[in-house]
Design a protein around this motif. Sequence first.
Motif, PDB file in Angstrom:
ATOM      1  N   MET A 152     -62.100 -80.775   4.406  1.00 47.63           N
ATOM      2  CA  MET A 152     -62.810 -79.246   5.000  1.00 47.63           C
ATOM      3  C   MET A 152     -62.208 -78.250   3.798  1.00 47.63           C
ATOM      4  O   MET A 152     -60.987 -78.372   4.332  1.00 47.63           O
ATOM      5  CB  MET A 152     -63.355 -79.319   5.786  1.00 47.63           C
ATOM      6  N   ARG A 153     -63.098 -77.139   3.883  1.00 50.39           N
ATOM      7  CA  ARG A 153     -61.817 -76.050   3.772  1.00 50.39           C
ATOM      8  C   ARG A 153     -62.667 -74.926   4.481  1.00 50.39           C
ATOM      9  O   ARG A 153     -63.618 -74.750   4.780  1.00 50.39           O
ATOM     10  CB  ARG A 153     -61.865 -75.324   2.468  1.00 50.39           C
ATOM     11  N   ARG A 154     -62.577 -73.581   4.788  1.00 52.56           N
ATOM     12  CA  ARG A 154     -62.370 -72.884   5.826  1.00 52.56           C
ATOM     13  C   ARG A 154     -63.420 -71.831   4.862  1.00 52.56           C
ATOM     14  O   ARG A 154     -63.406 -72.309   3.635  1.00 52.56           O
ATOM     15  CB  ARG A 154     -61.558 -71.416   5.884  1.00 52.56           C
ATOM     16  N   THR A 155     -64.562 -71.397   5.593  1.00 48.48           N
ATOM     17  CA  THR A 155     -65.314 -70.737   4.706  1.00 48.48           C
ATOM     18  C   THR A 155     -64.936 -69.325   3.964  1.00 48.48           C
ATOM     19  O   THR A 155     -64.086 -69.045   4.418  1.00 48.48           O
ATOM     20  CB  THR A 155     -66.347 -70.438   4.832  1.00 48.48           C
ATOM     21  N   LEU A 156     -65.910 -68.949   3.336  1.00 54.64           N
ATOM     22  CA  LEU A 156     -65.246 -68.289   1.498  1.00 54.64           C
ATOM     23  C   LEU A 156     -65.289 -66.708   3.082  1.00 54.64           C
ATOM     24  O   LEU A 156     -64.303 -66.133   3.215  1.00 54.64           O
ATOM     25  CB  LEU A 156     -66.505 -67.644   0.918  1.00 54.64           C
ATOM     26  N   SER A 157     -66.689 -66.852   4.027  1.00 54.33           N
ATOM     27  CA  SER A 157     -67.140 -65.533   4.895  1.00 54.33           C
ATOM     28  C   SER A 157     -65.429 -65.656   6.369  1.00 54.33           C
ATOM     29  O   SER A 157     -65.570 -64.440   6.101  1.00 54.33           O
ATOM     30  CB  SER A 157     -67.617 -65.407   5.531  1.00 54.33           C
ATOM     31  N   GLU A 158     -65.449 -66.464   6.124  1.00 54.45           N
ATOM     32  CA  GLU A 158     -64.044 -66.119   6.996  1.00 54.45           C
ATOM     33  C   GLU A 158     -62.597 -66.197   6.674  1.00 54.45           C
ATOM     34  O   GLU A 158     -61.750 -65.298   6.978  1.00 54.45           O
ATOM     35  CB  GLU A 158     -63.614 -68.113   7.910  1.00 54.45           C
ATOM     36  N   ILE A 159     -62.435 -66.273   5.087  1.00 57.02           N
ATOM     37  CA  ILE A 159     -61.324 -65.915   4.470  1.00 57.02           C
ATOM     38  C   ILE A 159     -61.645 -64.129   3.656  1.00 57.02           C
ATOM     39  O   ILE A 159     -60.462 -63.767   3.254  1.00 57.02           O
ATOM     40  CB  ILE A 159     -60.933 -67.016   3.626  1.00 57.02           C
ATOM     41  N   THR A 160     -62.486 -64.149   3.465  1.00 54.36           N
ATOM     42  CA  THR A 160     -62.522 -62.833   2.399  1.00 54.36           C
ATOM     43  C   THR A 160     -62.900 -61.869   2.832  1.00 54.36           C
ATOM     44  O   THR A 160     -63.591 -61.684   4.147  1.00 54.36           O
ATOM     45  CB  THR A 160     -63.660 -62.774   1.470  1.00 54.36           C
ATOM     46  N   PHE A 161     -62.037 -60.463   2.857  1.00 47.69           N
ATOM     47  CA  PHE A 161     -62.020 -58.646   2.407  1.00 47.69           C
ATOM     48  C   PHE A 161     -63.033 -58.462   1.825  1.00 47.69           C
ATOM     49  O   PHE A 161     -62.282 -58.496   0.768  1.00 47.69           O
ATOM     50  CB  PHE A 161     -61.156 -58.789   3.756  1.00 47.69           C
ATOM     51  N   THR A 162     -63.324 -56.815   2.220  1.00 45.61           N
ATOM     52  CA  THR A 162     -64.535 -56.199   1.389  1.00 45.61           C
ATOM     53  C   THR A 162     -62.811 -54.932   0.640  1.00 45.61           C
ATOM     54  O   THR A 162     -63.025 -54.092   2.431  1.00 45.61           O
ATOM     55  CB  THR A 162     -65.131 -55.703   1.521  1.00 45.61           C
ATOM     56  N   ASP A 163     -62.135 -54.814   0.330  1.00 40.07           N
ATOM     57  CA  ASP A 163     -61.166 -53.547   0.226  1.00 40.07           C
ATOM     58  C   ASP A 163     -60.383 -53.102   1.033  1.00 40.07           C
ATOM     59  O   ASP A 163     -59.062 -52.941   0.524  1.00 40.07           O
ATOM     60  CB  ASP A 163     -62.478 -52.287   0.189  1.00 40.07           C
ATOM     61  N   ARG A 164     -60.525 -53.754   2.056  1.00 39.81           N
ATOM     62  CA  ARG A 164     -59.471 -53.519   3.018  1.00 39.81           C
ATOM     63  C   ARG A 164     -58.560 -54.752   3.787  1.00 39.81           C
ATOM     64  O   ARG A 164     -59.804 -55.676   4.161  1.00 39.81           O
ATOM     65  CB  ARG A 164     -59.758 -52.250   4.026  1.00 39.81           C
TER      66      ARG A 164
END
Length: 168
Positions: A152-164
Amino acid sequence: MDIIEVIKTRRSIRKYKPDPISEEEINKILEAGRWAPSADDSQPWNFIVLRSQEMRKKLASELIWGRFLSQAPLGIAVVVSPRASSHPAEDGAAATQNMLLEAHSLGLGACWIGTYGGTSEAGAKKVLNIPENERLLSVIVIGRPAESPQKMRRTLSEITFTDRYGRR
Ligand SMILES: Cc1cc2nc3c(=O)[nH]c(=O)nc-3n(C[C@H](O)[C@H](O)[C@H](O)COP(=O)(O)O)c2cc1C
């Protein structure tokens, strides 16, 4: 398979059938490594193709987390030259990943053994006759897969930030 399918379906394979890997397959894997990006296009790598079973066994005994190399029909050691690049580890990692992906796209199974700076590096370097000032970045173990592990992989929403950093 297109590239994203190759990326997503590649798994670390640690159990292999005894069938040999052809010279054509070996060349395709090495070519994938050769075309990796590198800092300032330094290409600071050498690849040692571990064709002899005796060498694979000797090297496996130095690799604490890679004993299964002794059961594989092929290994490739990725050596980097820190004097040749400002980012030797990243360069060697890019070459290693390219080779893992090409092996998978050929229907082979492979696993990255991390050696760089680890407890296995000094002993493994001795076995392979690698000069003091060169580094052993990784050993890639390759064979025809005899297992199909899931990950499995960590989800995108867990690993992604916006701008900062920290901003969802
Ligand atoms: C830098 C690095 C070092 C690794 N070292 C080892 C290792 O020494 N032994 C091993 O069995 N797997 C090793 N692996 C494989 C990882 O365990 C594997 O990539 C991870 O568990 C995710 O599984 P997957 O590759 O099947 O997606 C290494 C992977 C990387 C990127």
